[in-house]
Design a protein around this motif. Structure first.
Motif, mmCIF file in Angstrom:
data_model
loop_
_atom_site.group_PDB
_atom_site.id
_atom_site.type_symbol
_atom_site.label_atom_id
_atom_site.label_comp_id
_atom_site.label_asym_id
_atom_site.label_seq_id
_atom_site.Cartn_x
_atom_site.Cartn_y
_atom_site.Cartn_z
ATOM 1 N N ARG A 1 -9.222 2.426 -10.060
ATOM 2 C CA ARG A 1 -8.962 2.942 -8.723
ATOM 3 C C ARG A 1 -10.246 3.303 -7.980
ATOM 4 N NH1 ARG A 1 -3.869 4.540 -7.360
ATOM 5 N NH2 ARG A 1 -4.647 6.296 -6.109
ATOM 6 N N CYS A 2 -11.333 3.476 -8.711
ATOM 7 C CA CYS A 2 -12.607 3.754 -8.045
ATOM 8 C C CYS A 2 -12.991 2.599 -7.131
ATOM 9 C CB CYS A 2 -13.689 3.991 -9.094
ATOM 10 S SG CYS A 2 -15.366 4.050 -8.422
ATOM 11 N N ASP A 3 -12.759 1.372 -7.607
ATOM 12 C CA ASP A 3 -13.121 0.196 -6.806
ATOM 13 C C ASP A 3 -12.250 -0.974 -7.242
ATOM 14 O OD1 ASP A 3 -14.259 -1.844 -5.353
ATOM 15 O OD2 ASP A 3 -16.329 -1.237 -5.756
ATOM 16 N N ARG A 4 -11.015 -0.951 -6.795
ATOM 17 C CA ARG A 4 -10.047 -1.985 -7.162
ATOM 18 C C ARG A 4 -10.492 -3.360 -6.687
ATOM 19 N NH1 ARG A 4 -5.511 -4.458 -5.181
ATOM 20 N NH2 ARG A 4 -6.145 -3.776 -3.112
ATOM 21 N N ILE A 5 -11.250 -3.393 -5.589
ATOM 22 C CA ILE A 5 -11.685 -4.655 -5.011
ATOM 23 C C ILE A 5 -12.731 -5.314 -5.912
ATOM 24 C CG2 ILE A 5 -12.816 -5.741 -3.032
ATOM 25 C CD1 ILE A 5 -11.677 -3.447 -1.303
ATOM 26 N N ASP B 1 -8.673 1.200 0.826
ATOM 27 C CA ASP B 1 -7.947 0.117 0.160
ATOM 28 C C ASP B 1 -6.930 0.643 -0.835
ATOM 29 O OD1 ASP B 1 -7.720 -2.848 -0.660
ATOM 30 O OD2 ASP B 1 -8.163 -1.816 -2.547
ATOM 31 N N ILE B 2 -7.340 1.582 -1.693
ATOM 32 C CA ILE B 2 -6.407 2.075 -2.709
ATOM 33 C C ILE B 2 -5.303 2.908 -2.065
ATOM 34 C CG2 ILE B 2 -7.648 4.199 -3.307
ATOM 35 C CD1 ILE B 2 -5.841 1.798 -5.739
ATOM 36 N N THR B 3 -5.615 3.619 -0.985
ATOM 37 C CA THR B 3 -4.586 4.384 -0.268
ATOM 38 C C THR B 3 -3.560 3.453 0.356
ATOM 39 O OG1 THR B 3 -6.171 6.156 0.207
ATOM 40 C CG2 THR B 3 -4.182 6.084 1.557
ATOM 41 N N TYR C 1 1.587 0.934 0.910
ATOM 42 C CA TYR C 1 2.288 -0.263 1.384
ATOM 43 C C TYR C 1 2.322 -1.401 0.366
ATOM 44 C CZ TYR C 1 1.584 2.149 5.844
ATOM 45 O OH TYR C 1 1.550 3.082 6.840
ATOM 46 N N GLY C 2 1.587 -1.261 -0.729
ATOM 47 C CA GLY C 2 1.595 -2.300 -1.750
ATOM 48 C C GLY C 2 0.760 -3.514 -1.406
ATOM 49 N N ILE C 3 -0.121 -3.386 -0.410
ATOM 50 C CA ILE C 3 -0.996 -4.499 -0.023
ATOM 51 C C ILE C 3 -2.415 -3.968 0.170
ATOM 52 C CG2 ILE C 3 0.829 -5.837 1.093
ATOM 53 C CD1 ILE C 3 -0.215 -4.823 3.797
ATOM 54 N N PRO C 4 -3.424 -4.831 0.042
ATOM 55 C CA PRO C 4 -4.802 -4.400 0.298
ATOM 56 C C PRO C 4 -4.984 -4.011 1.767
ATOM 57 C CG PRO C 4 -4.763 -6.469 -0.937
ATOM 58 C CD PRO C 4 -3.365 -6.224 -0.471
ATOM 59 N N TYR C 5 -5.974 -3.181 2.008
ATOM 60 C CA TYR C 5 -6.274 -2.745 3.376
ATOM 61 C C TYR C 5 -6.628 -3.936 4.258
ATOM 62 C CZ TYR C 5 -8.451 0.057 7.111
ATOM 63 O OH TYR C 5 -8.778 0.641 8.318
ATOM 64 N N LYS D 1 -5.672 9.595 6.906
ATOM 65 C CA LYS D 1 -5.631 10.181 5.568
ATOM 66 C C LYS D 1 -6.999 10.091 4.891
ATOM 67 C CE LYS D 1 -3.233 9.707 1.089
ATOM 68 N NZ LYS D 1 -2.933 11.144 0.934
ATOM 69 N N VAL D 2 -7.644 8.938 5.017
ATOM 70 C CA VAL D 2 -8.970 8.752 4.413
ATOM 71 C C VAL D 2 -9.971 9.718 5.030
ATOM 72 C CG1 VAL D 2 -10.907 7.149 4.133
ATOM 73 C CG2 VAL D 2 -8.559 6.349 3.815
ATOM 74 N N LYS D 3 -9.910 9.861 6.357
ATOM 75 C CA LYS D 3 -10.823 10.767 7.046
ATOM 76 C C LYS D 3 -10.567 12.212 6.653
ATOM 77 C CE LYS D 3 -12.448 12.088 11.660
ATOM 78 N NZ LYS D 3 -12.310 11.853 13.137
#
Length: 429
Positions: free
Chosen positions: A150-154, A324-326, A331-335, A358-360
């Motif tokens: 989850r730190c960097d799923r990409i 991206d992880i949020t 939504y189950g999709i990448p940002y 949310k990220v902010k």
């Protein structure tokens, strides 16, 4: 034009000899090239070494030390017969996919380089291009893998994973959801290989030697760097000497007759994160700055030319990956797919606004993190980058003529930030 995609799946072969001898004065080391007989699609066995080097047009070979042991200062090689990556056999390749390439094995090797300092806990390192993109310890191996991923799923896409514990079914199920190149573990519990087999080209490597990695912690080896003119630079490998709270040093300095000391002392949680982060930092290409929290990386900045720049890049990556992880959780999709769907008019822009807000609001999960720098801060600007984002403690080498500026930055912060020195640099090139 060359079919590059076909090149990636082609075995290049190599012109390197089966045996290599290196002499240091009157000491001789003998190496044997590794080859593996791996079944092809037609069922025939194909004996080859590495598939190719860093690129498909580069020949490469892996050699294992089979005779000799180097004693050079405080450098003493591991005895022959105790190999890790260089000793991988066909029997260790529980799922082959394709012959391994150079990058596959150097990623695993650097994962071991980090895991050897975390071997007393369930730990996972995910690597890409010889840098960790996520590392964590956890209450279980599945917990550690989930947090590291989850730190960097990409970046973890197509990565190599190294674990400190035998792989269990729960962790395997999580891994099977991703596209990974390599999974390396000391062993695999019953039923795990069937789960991992869902990924056809995944290389699964059993490395029993992980169980005794702690023995490798203080062994140095000779690191070779070949120059374009055929010359060679050799150096002893680095050893991490920051292994307990007693190894940390107070952040204190004197400048023009004035003494400066960091006023706030780190909490036990921050000390634990300092030790964890320094172990991870040992495997990150310099210049580097990383952020860790609760035994997990929150952001990794690697290989930049200036320290404030890498501190800022790590923060930027943290926000990008957190978005991206949020989005994936929500939504189950990448940002990136969310942005594309909005551009195509198939999704409301409000969905993106909600994710961004949310990220902010959560500042990409950085608040409470410990900032780790592999060398000293030449100016306070890098420390200020982390402090603005909510880090509560900083670990750096110390030793700059301007250490007082970074100490002032921590003391002036509201709330104050703790800082400790290692007295050790951790460069890796």
């Amino acid at each position: 034009m060359t079919d590059l995609k076909k090149m990636y799946s082609t075995l290049r072969g190599d012109s390197f000899p089966m045996e290599m001898t290196i002499s240091f004065g009157d000491q001789t080391l003998v190496y044997r090239k590794k080859t593996w007989k791996i079944p092809m699609e037609n069922g025939a066995l194909d004996e080859r070494g590495l598939r190719y080097g860093e690129n498909p047009d580069q020949e490469a070979a892996l050699y294992e030390l089979v005779n000799g042991n180097l004693l050079l200062g405080d450098c003493r090689y591991i005895e022959p017969g105790n190999g890790l990556v260089s000793a991988i056999t066909v029997e260790d390749m529980l799922q082959v996919g394709k012959h391994p390439g150079k990058i596959n094995l150097t990623d695993v090797d650097n994962g071991l380089n980090i895991i050897k300092y975390l071997i007393d806990k369930p730990a996972v390192v995910i690597l890409k291009h010889n840098n960790p993109c996520g590392a964590a310890v956890g209450t279980s191996l599945a917990d550690a893998y989930n947090r590291a991923n989850r730190c960097d799923r990409i970046a973890a896409f197509g990565g190599a994973v190294v674990t400190s514990r035998p792989l269990d079914r729960q962790t395997a199920e999580l891994m099977a959801e991703n596209y990974l190149e390599v999974v390396c573990a000391p062993d695999f519990e019953e039923g795990v290989l069937a789960i991992l087999a869902r990924r056809k080209n995944l290389r699964v490597i059993r490395m029993a030697g992980i169980a005794r990695l702690a023995e490798f912690e203080h062994h140095r080896f000779i690191d070779f760097k070949s120059l374009i003119d055929g010359g060679i630079i050799v150096q002893q490998s680095a050893v991490n000497s920051i292994r307990s709270a007693a190894d940390l040093k107070p952040a204190t300095t004197t400048y023009k007759g004035v003494a400066y000391t960091c006023e706030r002392q780190p909490t036990q949680r921050e000390i634990d994160d300092m030790l964890f982060g320094w172990a991870v930092e040992h495997g990150v290409t310099s210049n580097s700055v990383i952020y860790v929290k609760d035994g997990c990386t929150t952001a990794i900045g690697a290989g930049e030319q200036d320290r404030v720049g890498v501190a800022e890049i790590a923060i930027h990556k943290a926000y990008t990956k957190y978005a991206d992880i949020t989005c994936f959780d929500t939504y189950g999709i990448p940002y990136a797919d969310l942005v594309l769907e909005i551009a195509r008019g198939t999704r409301s822009a409000d969905d993106k606004l909600a994710i961004d807000a949310k990220v902010k609001a959560e500042r990409a999960g950085i608040p409470g993190s410990v900032m780790i720098s592999d060398a000293f801060f030449p100016f306070r600007d890098a420390a200020d980058v982390g402090i603005r984002e909510g880090v509560t403690a900083i670990l750096q080498a110390g030793g700059s003529i301007r250490d007082f500026e970074s100490i002032q930055a921590c003391n002036e912060a509201d709330p104050q930030v703790a800082m400790m020195f290692t007295g050790q640099r951790s460069f890796k090139h």
